[in-house]
Design a protein around this motif. Structure first.
Motif, short mmCIF file in Angstrom:
data_model
loop_
_atom_site.label_atom_id
_atom_site.label_comp_id
_atom_site.label_asym_id
_atom_site.label_seq_id
_atom_site.Cartn_x
_atom_site.Cartn_y
_atom_site.Cartn_z
N LEU A 1 -0.83 7.51 3.67
CA LEU A 1 -1.40 6.06 3.32
C LEU A 1 -2.91 6.36 3.66
O LEU A 1 -3.30 6.69 4.77
N ARG B 1 -7.29 4.53 -9.47
CA ARG B 1 -6.36 5.44 -9.78
C ARG B 1 -6.96 6.81 -10.45
O ARG B 1 -6.32 7.95 -10.29
N HIS C 1 1.35 10.40 -3.46
CA HIS C 1 0.49 11.08 -2.37
C HIS C 1 1.11 11.30 -1.06
O HIS C 1 1.02 12.07 -0.45
N GLU D 1 2.33 1.82 -3.43
CA GLU D 1 1.22 2.54 -4.20
C GLU D 1 1.33 3.92 -4.07
O GLU D 1 0.93 4.80 -4.68
N SER D 2 1.04 4.33 -2.89
CA SER D 2 0.78 5.62 -2.27
C SER D 2 2.01 6.55 -3.01
O SER D 2 1.73 7.39 -3.56
N ALA E 1 0.78 -1.24 -0.15
CA ALA E 1 -0.05 -0.18 -0.02
C ALA E 1 0.90 1.24 -0.12
O ALA E 1 0.57 2.08 -0.77
N ARG E 2 1.86 1.33 0.64
CA ARG E 2 2.99 2.36 0.77
C ARG E 2 3.48 2.73 -0.50
O ARG E 2 3.75 3.64 -1.02
N HIS F 1 -5.12 3.32 -1.23
CA HIS F 1 -3.91 2.62 -1.44
C HIS F 1 -3.99 1.24 -0.82
O HIS F 1 -3.14 0.12 -1.28
#
Length: 141
Positions: A25, A61, A22, A16-17, A13-14, A29
């Motif tokens: 979190l 997204r 971004h 993806e962030s 997830a991080r 994400h």
């Protein structure tokens, strides 16, 4: 379905962030990280509803968009909604007499919280949250 440790899901997830620039979190994400798990529960349930994980990821997204190029602060704090989802997931795990949060707990928590961008995208597809929750709770692991 293999049990992916929470820390691995949060790392994904991080990442993806970070890709989305971004530097926080959020639930979006986390949901994308769940959809990225090959053979994972979230992707399987959505595929059974007629939506590929890749399609849903792309829709999220596009809805969220990219952040600015400059990092605003050091670190990557959780959004308040993310904190709520993690607390709900912990409660679900404890109800099942477990200390560790699993993929299923996170998915149910996201659906139970019900107001994230990810959930809004699912609703825009015409998917019923109650149906998805039931599938998440009862789907064979």
């Amino acid at each position: 379905m293999a049990q992916i440790p929470l820390k691995d899901i949060l790392i994904s997830a991080r990442q993806e962030s970070y890709r989305m620039r971004h530097y926080y979190l959020g639930v979006e994400h986390l949901f994308i990280a769940l959809l990225d798990i090959k053979g994972g529960l979230a992707g399987t349930i959505l595929a059974e509803q007629g939506y590929s994980p890749e399609y849903v990821i792309d829709a999220i997204r596009r809805k969220v968009g990219k952040g600015s190029k400059q990092m605003v602060s050091a670190g990557m704090p959780n959004t308040p909604r993310m904190e709520v989802v993690l607390a709900l997931a912990q409660e679900i795990a404890l109800e099942d007499r477990r200390q560790t949060i699993r993929e299923r707990d996170l998915l149910i928590a996201i659906l139970d919280e019900g107001d994230s961008i990810s959930v809004r995208v699912l609703q825009a597809f015409g998917l019923e949250l109650a149906t998805l929750r039931d599938e998440a709770r009862t789907h064979e692991a």
